[in-house]
Design a protein around this motif. Structure first.
Motif, PDB file in Angstrom:
ATOM      1  N   GLU A  91      39.033  43.551  31.944  1.00 34.65           N
ATOM      2  CA  GLU A  91      39.929  44.024  33.463  1.00 34.65           C
ATOM      3  C   GLU A  91      38.820  44.274  34.259  1.00 34.65           C
ATOM      4  N   GLN A 111      37.766  42.356  37.666  1.00 38.46           N
ATOM      5  CA  GLN A 111      37.642  42.835  38.926  1.00 38.46           C
ATOM      6  C   GLN A 111      36.686  42.934  39.586  1.00 38.46           C
ATOM      7  N   GLU A 135      45.848  42.655  41.589  1.00 36.43           N
ATOM      8  CA  GLU A 135      46.857  41.885  41.732  1.00 36.43           C
ATOM      9  C   GLU A 135      46.360  40.465  41.802  1.00 36.43           C
ATOM     10  N   ARG A 144      43.510  39.516  40.321  1.00 38.37           N
ATOM     11  CA  ARG A 144      43.183  39.403  38.916  1.00 38.37           C
ATOM     12  C   ARG A 144      44.479  38.953  37.962  1.00 38.37           C
ATOM     13  N   LYS A 145      45.685  39.413  38.221  1.00 34.97           N
ATOM     14  CA  LYS A 145      46.814  39.295  37.664  1.00 34.97           C
ATOM     15  C   LYS A 145      47.151  37.958  37.776  1.00 34.97           C
ATOM     16  N   ASP A 182      44.810  35.577  35.894  1.00 32.25           N
ATOM     17  CA  ASP A 182      45.073  35.559  34.530  1.00 32.25           C
ATOM     18  C   ASP A 182      46.478  34.575  34.244  1.00 32.25           C
ATOM     19  N   ASN A 183      47.354  34.620  35.068  1.00 35.32           N
ATOM     20  CA  ASN A 183      48.577  33.788  35.036  1.00 35.32           C
ATOM     21  C   ASN A 183      48.334  32.499  35.236  1.00 35.32           C
TER      22      ASN A 183
END
Length: 146
Positions: free
Chosen positions: A49, A53, A93, A95-96, A99-100
């Motif tokens: 993470e 980031q 957000e 990064r998330k 990831d998805n």
């Protein structure tokens, strides 16, 4: 000519003895790289993470640097500052979302900076299907080290 032939033969022998496979290692796609960062995570420490980031933060800083390097009009300068501030504010957000999006194998070839742009646009509520399609197409034609 005889020296060149001898050197060539020595090189061929070395390549055969070392093994040509070590010279042609498979490169991984941006998606594989992004997802593999989780292997660095410990029990309580999420190194992946932090790295992800930091990468996104670097893109935001790169956007800010364009303001100092290029003479923009005031309207363009405001847009650039807004984009850079948005990225800085929503790093987690973004990064998330990245990831998805990288969980889908079809998105594996999309370059990291392009995926960041897709995530940014998605968070702003924009339709990203055309960006995803363009990112996939670019990923297929650009060399792996581009």
């Amino acid at each position: 000519m005889k020296k060149i032939t001898i050197i060539f033969m020595i090189v061929i022998c070395l390549l055969i003895s070392v093994g040509a496979s070590c010279l042609a290692e498979r490169t991984i796609s941006p998606g594989e790289f992004w997802n593999s960062l989780t292997e660095l995570d410990g029990n309580d420490v999420k190194v992946s993470e932090f790295i992800k980031q930091a990468y996104i933060k670097g893109i935001g800083k790169g956007i800010l640097l364009t303001v100092t390097m290029i003479d923009f009009n005031e309207s363009d300068r405001e847009k650039i500052l807004f984009n850079a501030n948005f990225i800085s504010k929503y790093i987690v957000e973004i990064r998330k979302v990245m990831d998805n999006l990288y969980k889908d194998p079809a998105n594996a070839l999309i370059k990291l900076d392009w995926m960041c742009r897709i995530a940014y646009s998605k968070l702003r509520g924009e339709d990203v299907e055309s960006l995803i399609g363009a990112g996939r197409a670019l990923g297929e034609i650009l060399p792996a080290d581009f």
